[in-house]
Design a protein around this motif. Structure first.
Motif, mmCIF file in Angstrom:
data_model
loop_
_atom_site.group_PDB
_atom_site.id
_atom_site.type_symbol
_atom_site.label_atom_id
_atom_site.label_comp_id
_atom_site.label_asym_id
_atom_site.label_seq_id
_atom_site.Cartn_x
_atom_site.Cartn_y
_atom_site.Cartn_z
ATOM 1 N N LEU A 20 -3.901 -28.844 14.203
ATOM 2 C CA LEU A 20 -2.843 -29.720 13.694
ATOM 3 C C LEU A 20 -1.820 -30.017 14.789
ATOM 4 O O LEU A 20 -1.404 -31.164 14.959
ATOM 5 N N ARG A 21 -1.400 -29.003 15.541
ATOM 6 C CA ARG A 21 -0.455 -29.225 16.648
ATOM 7 C C ARG A 21 -1.057 -30.157 17.691
ATOM 8 O O ARG A 21 -0.387 -31.040 18.214
ATOM 9 N N TYR A 22 -2.334 -29.942 18.009
ATOM 10 C CA TYR A 22 -3.034 -30.796 18.971
ATOM 11 C C TYR A 22 -2.945 -32.263 18.532
ATOM 12 O O TYR A 22 -2.586 -33.137 19.311
ATOM 13 N N ALA A 23 -3.248 -32.509 17.271
ATOM 14 C CA ALA A 23 -3.231 -33.881 16.758
ATOM 15 C C ALA A 23 -1.802 -34.417 16.649
ATOM 16 O O ALA A 23 -1.549 -35.578 16.976
ATOM 17 N N GLY A 63 -12.296 -30.731 20.974
ATOM 18 C CA GLY A 63 -13.216 -31.808 21.348
ATOM 19 C C GLY A 63 -13.554 -32.693 20.160
ATOM 20 O O GLY A 63 -13.594 -33.922 20.276
ATOM 21 N N VAL A 64 -13.782 -32.079 19.009
ATOM 22 C CA VAL A 64 -14.055 -32.847 17.791
ATOM 23 C C VAL A 64 -12.813 -33.654 17.418
ATOM 24 O O VAL A 64 -12.903 -34.851 17.111
ATOM 25 N N ALA A 65 -11.647 -33.014 17.456
ATOM 26 C CA ALA A 65 -10.400 -33.710 17.110
ATOM 27 C C ALA A 65 -10.150 -34.881 18.064
ATOM 28 O O ALA A 65 -9.691 -35.948 17.638
ATOM 29 N N GLY A 130 -1.589 -28.505 29.952
ATOM 30 C CA GLY A 130 -0.169 -28.185 29.802
ATOM 31 C C GLY A 130 0.235 -27.867 28.379
ATOM 32 O O GLY A 130 0.724 -26.775 28.081
ATOM 33 N N TRP A 131 0.045 -28.814 27.473
ATOM 34 C CA TRP A 131 0.471 -28.628 26.089
ATOM 35 C C TRP A 131 -0.394 -27.625 25.355
ATOM 36 O O TRP A 131 0.114 -26.772 24.637
ATOM 37 N N GLU A 132 -1.698 -27.774 25.489
ATOM 38 C CA GLU A 132 -2.600 -26.904 24.734
ATOM 39 C C GLU A 132 -2.848 -25.575 25.438
ATOM 40 O O GLU A 132 -3.456 -24.681 24.879
#
Length: 185
Positions: A20-23, A63-65, A130-132
């Motif tokens: 969720l954070r990634y998206a 990768g799927v997201a 960086g973010w992930e």
């Protein structure tokens, strides 16, 4: 089937917030929830492909997201083009639609602007690392390339990012309070 369901629930409970954070870093909150749900639906449908051991599970989900986000972006662009065509059809055929100046008001931070100046591929590489906070190997899994290729991509993306910052006369670390210029007459 029950074992698969319980393992899926465990997967979902463990990684939902991360996906969720990634998206959410890439799209609005509502779309991020939809992307996350679609990601886990795909994980359920492709259960045998999900790496359930080691550190590859989260990068696989990213990768799927990433692919779900790409599909969402394409859908959104098609929708925007359709709306633009409908509006253009309602106006004179010679009228040219100017972009709404309010769309880009509320100026983004200097680093965000520099990041946006990069290609989507460069931006994704820097965001994954960086973010992930993924390793080069994990980011390579997300991007579908080898770790060596990812290392080169990361090096080049960082170099281009620093060049954009230098071109705009910015530092890599922004001031906590933005400088405001006042015009004197």
């Amino acid at each position: 089937m029950e074992e698969q369901a319980s393992r899926f629930i465990q997967l979902f409970d463990t990684y939902y917030e991360d996906v969720l954070r990634y998206a959410a870093r890439r799209v609005d909150p509502e779309t991020a929830r939809d992307v996350t749900a679609e990601t886990f639906l795909i994980a359920w449908r492709k259960w045998s492909a999900v790496p359930l051991t080691g550190q590859d599970t989260l990068p696989w989900l990213y990768g799927v997201a990433r692919k779900v986000l790409a599909n969402e972006t394409r859908r959104e662009r098609r929708s925007e083009r359709l709306v633009a065509r409908i509006i253009a059809d309602r106006r004179d055929q010679d009228a040219v639609m100017a972009p709404d100046p309010g769309d880009h008001v509320a100026g983004a931070l200097a680093l965000a602007q520099a990041l946006e100046a990069l290609s989507p591929a460069d931006r994704e590489v820097l965001q994954l690392l960086g973010w992930e906070e993924l390793t080069v190997r994990q980011a390579a899994l997300v991007m579908g390339c080898t770790p060596a290729t990812m290392a080169v991509r990361a090096f080049r993306a960082k170099r281009r990012f620093l060049a954009v910052l230098a071109e705009r006369h910015l530092r890599a670390e922004p001031d906590p309070v933005p400088q405001v210029r006042s015009e004197r007459r």
